[in-house]
Design a protein around this motif. Structure first.
Motif: not given
Length: 322
Positions: A105-107, A114-115, A174-178, A196-199
């Protein structure tokens, strides 16, 4: 014959307009679907080496818990360990990079948007053959200083107002995984059209920042290789099978029965996450669906016109009998 047909059509304007309307709608719908297929599958990939890119994958054995889509299991990516083995063992690929979706997430102040981000190996941009429009992409320094990112042209325009000073600036994600907040420095902006794959942003794939579960059985890395100039996709596919056989012998606990292959990287890649954080993928299946839709639409159009002619002919039978 032609003049007789034209006179018949002029005498039945309702029938003529209905038949022409059916043909126009059917052909127009088919053309629209074909345009979608062309946009997804026929146009060249937005990479310098697009015609030499291949997707390297492993395939689960039948009845494996990984997934069960088809008699040969389903496609899977590579683990970090397997990627290292492939890089050391290939004689067909010039380079092999890997990619893994990693949402952030871009804070900004109290807001968090969401990013679409991903972890990529530091050589991925080199594999694709693309350089940054502004700044630079990753190099070996990212292994020691991984808190950097490269952003897409669209993100640069939409979120940063095309400000060239964004390079060397820092952003908070914000790292949503960690489940933690990190401060990252923007080091480069990619050219317009690079995708590259929608990123829309990419971080270096290193253990300190990546969503990297350890173990050879965590096959979540999407591997994209660049063929040597004198090599073909067939060569890469044969080599993939040989490497998979060697890995199966060396690591039977995690690789026994697994196969591998190579196919042209077409960019139409679907990533789906599995329980535990691993990911499998299937490539290019959309084209068959869309082409099937085209055939069905054209068939319905022809049938509609044929039914109209049949009804008209039946209506004329009493006249012909008289």
């Amino acid at each position: 014959m032609l003049s007789h047909a034209l006179r018949s059509l002029r005498r039945s304007p309702v029938f003529t307009l209905t038949a022409i309307g059916s043909l126009v709608v059917g052909v127009g719908a088919a053309a629209s679907v074909f345009t979608i297929v062309s946009a997804l599958d026929i146009r060249p990939l937005p990479f310098r080496y697009g015609d030499r890119l291949v997707l390297i994958h492993e395939t689960a054995p039948p009845n494996h818990e990984w997934c069960s889509s088809g008699p040969l299991g389903c496609l899977a990516g590579l683990s970090l360990d397997s990627w290292a083995d492939w890089k050391a063992g290939t004689r067909v690929l010039a380079e092999l990079g890997v990619y893994s979706p990693h949402p952030y997430d871009l804070v900004r102040g109290s807001d968090a948007d969401p990013l679409e981000t991903a972890d990529v190996s530091i050589d991925m941009f080199r594999v694709l053959g693309d350089a940054a429009l502004i700044g630079r992409t990753f190099d070996s320094t990212a292994l020691h200083d991984p808190y950097v990112m490269v952003i897409s042209h669209a993100l640069w325009q939409d979120r940063f107002g095309s400000d060239t000073s964004v390079v060397d600036s820092t952003v908070t994600l914000f790292d949503t995984y960690r489940r933690r907040t990190v401060l990252l420095g923007i080091i480069g902006v990619m050219p317009r059209g690079f995708s590259l794959l929608s990123s829309s942003a990419w971080l270096p794939l290193v253990p300190a920042t990546a969503a990297v579960p350890p173990g050879r059985d965590n096959r979540y890395l999407i591997a994209i290789g660049r063929l040597l100039e004198d090599r073909t996709v067939r060569d890469a596919d044969i080599e993939a099978q040989l490497i998979a056989r060697r890995l199966s012998q060396s690591y039977p606990a995690t690789n026994q029965g697994w196969q591998a292959g190579a196919r042209p990287f077409d960019g139409a890649l679907q990533v789906r996450f599995y329980q535990g954080g691993a990911a499998g993928f299937s490539a290019g299946s959309q084209r068959f669906l869309f082409l099937g839709i085209i055939m069905v639409v054209l068939l319905i159009t022809v049938l509609n016109v044929a039914i109209l002619y049949n009804l008209r002919w039946r209506g004329k039978r009493p006249e012909l009998a008289i």
